[in-house]
Design an enzyme around this catalytic site. Sequence first.
Site, PDB file in Angstrom:
ATOM      1  N   HIS A 113      17.364 111.655 107.428  1.00 43.64           N
ATOM      2  CA  HIS A 113      16.570 110.540 106.894  1.00 43.64           C
ATOM      3  C   HIS A 113      15.341 110.296 107.776  1.00 43.64           C
ATOM      4  CE1 HIS A 113      19.627 109.764 103.984  1.00 43.64           C
ATOM      5  NE2 HIS A 113      20.518 109.298 104.825  1.00 43.64           N
ATOM      6  N   ASP A 151      15.116 113.722  97.626  1.00 46.51           N
ATOM      7  CA  ASP A 151      16.537 114.039  97.822  1.00 46.51           C
ATOM      8  C   ASP A 151      16.716 115.228  98.763  1.00 46.51           C
ATOM      9  OD1 ASP A 151      19.233 113.596  97.418  1.00 46.51           O
ATOM     10  OD2 ASP A 151      19.352 114.953  95.705  1.00 46.51           O
ATOM     11  N   THR A 200      20.397 101.582  93.778  1.00 45.58           N
ATOM     12  CA  THR A 200      21.474 100.576  93.784  1.00 45.58           C
ATOM     13  C   THR A 200      22.805 101.273  94.104  1.00 45.58           C
ATOM     14  OG1 THR A 200      21.615 100.802  91.387  1.00 45.58           O
ATOM     15  CG2 THR A 200      20.407  98.919  92.195  1.00 45.58           C
ATOM     16  N   LEU A 237      -4.948 104.806  97.154  1.00 47.61           N
ATOM     17  CA  LEU A 237      -3.617 105.037  96.577  1.00 47.61           C
ATOM     18  C   LEU A 237      -2.740 103.795  96.638  1.00 47.61           C
ATOM     19  CD1 LEU A 237      -1.440 107.222  95.646  1.00 47.61           C
ATOM     20  CD2 LEU A 237      -0.803 107.303  98.063  1.00 47.61           C
TER      21      LEU A 237
END
Length: 256
Positions: free
Chosen positions: A47, A30, A76, A141
Amino acid sequence: MIKIVITEKKVDSKDLNSSKIPHHVAIIMDGNGRWAELNGNDRIFGHRKGVEAVRSVVEGAGEIGIHYLTLYAFSTENWNRPREEVNALMGLLVHAILAETENLNKNNVSLRAIGDLKSMPAEVQENLAAAIAKTANNSGLRLVLALSYSGRWELVEAVKNMADELKNDKIDKSSINEELIGKYLPTFGLPDPELLIRTGGEFRVSNFLLWQIAYTELFFSQKLWPDYRKEDLFEAVNDFQKRERRFGKTSEQIRI
Ligand code: IPE
Ligand code: IPE
Ligand code: MG
Protein backbone atom coordinates in the site's frame (compact mmCIF):
# COMPACT_ATOMS: atom_id res chain seq x y z
CA MET A 1 21.19 -19.41 -19.73
CA ILE A 2 19.59 -17.35 -22.48
CA LYS A 3 17.39 -14.60 -21.21
CA ILE A 4 14.80 -13.29 -23.63
CA VAL A 5 13.74 -9.75 -22.95
CA ILE A 6 10.71 -8.53 -24.80
CA THR A 7 10.75 -4.77 -24.92
CA GLU A 8 7.36 -3.26 -25.49
CA LYS A 9 7.27 0.17 -27.01
CA LYS A 10 6.14 2.53 -24.31
CA VAL A 11 3.41 4.96 -25.25
CA ASP A 12 4.60 8.54 -24.97
CA SER A 13 2.19 11.36 -24.18
CA LYS A 14 3.13 12.85 -27.57
CA ASP A 15 1.78 9.73 -29.33
CA LEU A 16 -1.74 10.51 -28.09
CA ASN A 17 -4.41 12.34 -30.06
CA SER A 18 -4.83 15.51 -28.01
CA SER A 19 -8.36 16.04 -29.34
CA LYS A 20 -9.51 12.66 -28.00
CA ILE A 21 -8.34 12.72 -24.41
CA PRO A 22 -11.03 11.34 -22.05
CA HIS A 23 -12.37 14.03 -19.70
CA HIS A 24 -12.76 11.60 -16.83
CA VAL A 25 -10.65 8.52 -16.14
CA ALA A 26 -11.44 6.30 -13.16
CA ILE A 27 -8.98 3.75 -11.79
CA ILE A 28 -9.43 0.70 -9.58
CA MET A 29 -5.99 0.60 -8.02
CA ASP A 30 -5.60 -3.11 -7.32
CA GLY A 31 -2.71 -5.43 -6.55
CA ASN A 32 -0.85 -3.81 -3.64
CA GLY A 33 -1.05 -6.91 -1.46
CA ARG A 34 0.15 -9.27 -4.16
CA TRP A 35 2.98 -6.90 -5.09
CA ALA A 36 4.16 -6.90 -1.48
CA GLU A 37 3.93 -10.66 -1.24
CA LEU A 38 5.98 -11.07 -4.43
CA ASN A 39 8.59 -8.81 -2.91
CA GLY A 40 8.63 -10.72 0.37
CA ASN A 41 6.96 -7.99 2.38
CA ASP A 42 3.73 -7.44 4.28
CA ARG A 43 0.64 -6.05 2.56
CA ILE A 44 1.07 -2.59 4.10
CA PHE A 45 4.41 -2.23 2.34
CA GLY A 46 2.52 -2.69 -0.93
CA HIS A 47 0.00 0.00 0.00
CA ARG A 48 2.86 2.36 0.86
CA LYS A 49 4.50 1.69 -2.51
CA GLY A 50 1.16 2.37 -4.17
CA VAL A 51 1.50 6.06 -3.26
CA GLU A 52 4.38 6.36 -5.77
CA ALA A 53 2.10 5.04 -8.50
CA VAL A 54 -0.56 7.58 -7.52
CA ARG A 55 2.00 10.39 -7.78
CA SER A 56 3.09 9.34 -11.27
CA VAL A 57 -0.42 8.78 -12.60
CA VAL A 58 -1.70 12.11 -11.22
CA GLU A 59 1.22 13.85 -12.90
CA GLY A 60 0.57 12.03 -16.19
CA ALA A 61 -3.14 12.77 -16.11
CA GLY A 62 -2.38 16.47 -15.72
CA GLU A 63 0.18 16.35 -18.53
CA ILE A 64 -2.25 15.02 -21.12
CA GLY A 65 -5.15 17.22 -20.05
CA ILE A 66 -7.50 14.77 -18.33
CA HIS A 67 -9.99 16.88 -16.34
CA TYR A 68 -11.10 14.37 -13.71
CA LEU A 69 -9.17 11.43 -12.29
CA THR A 70 -11.09 9.28 -9.81
CA LEU A 71 -9.09 6.78 -7.79
CA TYR A 72 -10.75 3.93 -5.92
CA ALA A 73 -8.69 3.93 -2.74
CA PHE A 74 -10.96 2.18 -0.21
CA SER A 75 -14.26 0.42 -0.79
CA THR A 76 -17.10 -0.13 1.67
CA GLU A 77 -16.19 -3.84 1.46
CA ASN A 78 -12.58 -3.11 2.43
CA TRP A 79 -13.80 -2.42 6.00
CA ASN A 80 -14.05 -6.22 6.26
CA ARG A 81 -10.26 -6.67 5.97
CA PRO A 82 -8.20 -7.55 9.07
CA ARG A 83 -8.29 -4.66 11.54
CA GLU A 84 -4.52 -4.13 11.41
CA GLU A 85 -4.65 -3.65 7.64
CA VAL A 86 -7.59 -1.24 7.86
CA ASN A 87 -5.84 0.77 10.59
CA ALA A 88 -2.60 0.87 8.63
CA LEU A 89 -4.46 2.00 5.51
CA MET A 90 -6.12 4.83 7.43
CA GLY A 91 -2.76 5.89 8.85
CA LEU A 92 -1.22 5.76 5.39
CA LEU A 93 -4.02 7.89 4.02
CA VAL A 94 -3.38 10.63 6.59
CA HIS A 95 0.34 10.45 5.89
CA ALA A 96 -0.11 10.56 2.11
CA ILE A 97 -2.59 13.46 2.26
CA LEU A 98 -0.20 15.48 4.44
CA ALA A 99 2.85 14.62 2.36
CA GLU A 100 1.29 15.16 -1.07
CA THR A 101 -0.73 18.37 -0.64
CA GLU A 102 2.22 20.58 -1.56
CA ASN A 103 2.84 18.48 -4.66
CA LEU A 104 -0.82 18.80 -5.66
CA ASN A 105 -0.55 22.57 -5.40
CA LYS A 106 2.64 22.55 -7.46
CA ASN A 107 0.81 20.61 -10.18
CA ASN A 108 -2.33 22.80 -9.99
CA VAL A 109 -4.42 19.78 -8.89
CA SER A 110 -7.57 20.20 -6.80
CA LEU A 111 -8.66 17.41 -4.49
CA ARG A 112 -12.09 16.13 -3.59
CA ALA A 113 -13.46 12.92 -2.14
CA ILE A 114 -16.51 10.75 -2.68
CA GLY A 115 -17.90 8.07 -0.41
CA ASP A 116 -19.30 7.61 3.07
CA LEU A 117 -16.71 9.99 4.51
CA LYS A 118 -18.46 10.13 7.89
CA SER A 119 -17.43 6.52 8.40
CA MET A 120 -13.73 7.43 8.13
CA PRO A 121 -11.68 8.09 11.29
CA ALA A 122 -11.81 11.74 12.45
CA GLU A 123 -8.12 12.20 11.68
CA VAL A 124 -8.66 11.21 8.04
CA GLN A 125 -11.72 13.45 7.74
CA GLU A 126 -9.88 16.46 9.19
CA ASN A 127 -6.76 16.11 7.08
CA LEU A 128 -8.79 15.43 3.98
CA ALA A 129 -10.93 18.52 4.55
CA ALA A 130 -7.79 20.61 5.06
CA ALA A 131 -6.18 19.30 1.85
CA ILE A 132 -9.41 19.89 -0.09
CA ALA A 133 -9.53 23.48 1.17
CA LYS A 134 -5.83 24.10 0.45
CA THR A 135 -6.15 22.89 -3.16
CA ALA A 136 -9.62 24.30 -3.88
CA ASN A 137 -8.38 27.16 -6.05
CA ASN A 138 -6.27 25.00 -8.37
CA SER A 139 -7.62 25.02 -11.90
CA GLY A 140 -5.93 21.94 -13.39
CA LEU A 141 -6.73 18.27 -12.86
CA ARG A 142 -9.50 17.44 -10.41
CA LEU A 143 -8.38 14.47 -8.37
CA VAL A 144 -11.25 12.54 -6.78
CA LEU A 145 -10.51 9.99 -4.05
CA ALA A 146 -13.16 7.32 -3.57
CA LEU A 147 -13.03 6.48 0.14
CA SER A 148 -15.41 4.16 1.92
CA TYR A 149 -17.17 4.21 -1.40
CA SER A 150 -19.27 1.72 -3.31
CA GLY A 151 -21.67 2.09 -6.19
CA ARG A 152 -24.47 0.40 -4.25
CA TRP A 153 -23.89 2.61 -1.21
CA GLU A 154 -24.29 5.59 -3.50
CA LEU A 155 -27.50 4.26 -5.04
CA VAL A 156 -28.96 3.57 -1.61
CA GLU A 157 -28.16 7.16 -0.59
CA ALA A 158 -29.88 8.47 -3.71
CA VAL A 159 -33.00 6.40 -3.05
CA LYS A 160 -33.16 7.57 0.58
CA ASN A 161 -32.85 11.22 -0.45
CA MET A 162 -35.49 10.81 -3.13
CA ALA A 163 -37.87 9.04 -0.76
CA ASP A 164 -37.70 12.04 1.60
CA GLU A 165 -38.42 14.48 -1.21
CA LEU A 166 -41.31 12.37 -2.50
CA LYS A 167 -42.80 12.16 0.98
CA ASN A 168 -42.57 15.93 1.40
CA ASP A 169 -44.06 16.52 -2.06
CA LYS A 170 -40.85 18.23 -3.23
CA ILE A 171 -40.81 15.96 -6.29
CA ASP A 172 -43.48 14.02 -8.11
CA LYS A 173 -43.19 10.40 -9.23
CA SER A 174 -43.80 11.46 -12.82
CA SER A 175 -40.65 13.63 -12.74
CA ILE A 176 -38.35 10.69 -11.95
CA ASN A 177 -36.01 10.02 -14.85
CA GLU A 178 -32.30 9.28 -15.31
CA GLU A 179 -31.35 12.93 -15.02
CA LEU A 180 -33.22 13.35 -11.74
CA ILE A 181 -31.73 10.19 -10.25
CA GLY A 182 -28.30 11.55 -11.22
CA LYS A 183 -29.04 14.69 -9.19
CA TYR A 184 -29.68 12.67 -6.04
CA LEU A 185 -26.44 10.71 -6.27
CA PRO A 186 -23.83 11.81 -3.74
CA THR A 187 -21.43 12.20 -6.69
CA PHE A 188 -23.70 14.65 -8.53
CA GLY A 189 -21.61 16.96 -10.69
CA LEU A 190 -18.94 14.38 -11.45
CA PRO A 191 -19.22 13.49 -15.14
CA ASP A 192 -19.42 9.82 -16.15
CA PRO A 193 -15.95 8.42 -16.81
CA GLU A 194 -15.19 7.64 -20.45
CA LEU A 195 -12.47 5.22 -19.37
CA LEU A 196 -12.20 2.87 -16.40
CA ILE A 197 -8.87 1.18 -15.77
CA ARG A 198 -8.37 -1.71 -13.37
CA THR A 199 -4.87 -2.84 -12.50
CA GLY A 200 -3.92 -6.12 -10.86
CA GLY A 201 -5.29 -8.51 -13.46
CA GLU A 202 -8.83 -9.03 -12.12
CA PHE A 203 -11.75 -8.63 -14.50
CA ARG A 204 -14.41 -7.12 -12.27
CA VAL A 205 -15.68 -3.74 -11.17
CA SER A 206 -15.92 -4.47 -7.43
CA ASN A 207 -18.84 -2.13 -6.73
CA PHE A 208 -17.24 0.97 -8.27
CA LEU A 209 -19.30 3.76 -9.91
CA LEU A 210 -22.05 1.36 -10.99
CA TRP A 211 -24.44 4.04 -12.23
CA GLN A 212 -21.76 6.07 -13.95
CA ILE A 213 -20.02 3.29 -15.92
CA ALA A 214 -23.09 2.33 -17.95
CA TYR A 215 -21.22 3.23 -21.16
CA THR A 216 -17.65 3.53 -19.96
CA GLU A 217 -14.81 1.86 -21.87
CA LEU A 218 -13.03 -0.70 -19.70
CA PHE A 219 -9.30 -1.36 -19.72
CA PHE A 220 -7.71 -4.11 -17.64
CA SER A 221 -4.00 -4.10 -16.89
CA GLN A 222 -2.03 -7.04 -15.59
CA LYS A 223 0.32 -4.70 -13.76
CA LEU A 224 0.07 -4.61 -10.01
CA TRP A 225 -0.72 -1.09 -8.78
CA PRO A 226 2.68 -0.30 -7.18
CA ASP A 227 4.30 -0.91 -10.61
CA TYR A 228 1.85 1.29 -12.49
CA ARG A 229 3.20 4.56 -13.92
CA LYS A 230 2.02 7.39 -16.14
CA GLU A 231 3.26 5.56 -19.27
CA ASP A 232 0.78 2.80 -18.41
CA LEU A 233 -1.99 5.39 -18.19
CA PHE A 234 -0.93 6.70 -21.61
CA GLU A 235 -1.10 3.14 -22.96
CA ALA A 236 -4.69 2.80 -21.71
CA VAL A 237 -5.66 6.18 -23.17
CA ASN A 238 -4.02 5.19 -26.48
CA ASP A 239 -6.12 2.02 -26.53
CA PHE A 240 -9.25 4.04 -25.68
CA GLN A 241 -8.56 6.37 -28.60
CA LYS A 242 -8.68 3.44 -31.05
CA ARG A 243 -12.12 2.30 -29.95
CA GLU A 244 -15.40 3.10 -31.62
CA ARG A 245 -18.00 4.13 -29.06
CA ARG A 246 -21.35 3.30 -30.58
CA PHE A 247 -23.80 3.83 -27.69
CA GLY A 248 -26.17 1.29 -29.19
CA LYS A 249 -26.01 2.70 -32.71
CA THR A 250 -24.45 1.09 -35.75
CA SER A 251 -20.94 1.78 -36.97
CA GLU A 252 -22.37 3.43 -40.04
CA GLN A 253 -24.38 5.91 -38.00
CA ILE A 254 -21.32 6.82 -35.93
CA ARG A 255 -19.12 7.52 -38.95
CA ILE A 256 -21.45 10.08 -40.51
C1 IPE B 1 -5.69 -2.48 -3.65
O1 IPE B 1 -4.78 -3.50 -3.45
C2 IPE B 1 -5.75 -1.52 -2.48
C3 IPE B 1 -6.99 -1.58 -1.70
C4 IPE B 1 -8.02 -2.31 -1.98
C5 IPE B 1 -7.05 -0.77 -0.51
P1 IPE B 1 -5.16 -4.80 -2.64
O2 IPE B 1 -4.87 -4.57 -1.21
O3 IPE B 1 -6.53 -5.24 -2.95
O4 IPE B 1 -4.12 -5.84 -3.22
P2 IPE B 1 -4.38 -7.34 -3.66
O5 IPE B 1 -5.53 -7.31 -4.63
O6 IPE B 1 -4.73 -8.10 -2.42
O7 IPE B 1 -3.11 -7.77 -4.28
C1 IPE C 1 -11.24 -2.94 -5.16
O1 IPE C 1 -10.19 -3.79 -4.86
C2 IPE C 1 -11.27 -1.79 -4.21
C3 IPE C 1 -10.17 -0.84 -4.32
C4 IPE C 1 -9.23 -0.86 -5.21
C5 IPE C 1 -10.19 0.25 -3.37
P1 IPE C 1 -10.42 -5.10 -3.95
O2 IPE C 1 -9.14 -5.80 -3.89
O3 IPE C 1 -11.03 -4.71 -2.66
O4 IPE C 1 -11.49 -5.89 -4.82
P2 IPE C 1 -11.86 -7.43 -4.83
O5 IPE C 1 -12.10 -7.83 -3.41
O6 IPE C 1 -10.72 -8.16 -5.43
O7 IPE C 1 -13.08 -7.50 -5.69
MG1 MG D 1 -7.35 -6.44 -4.36
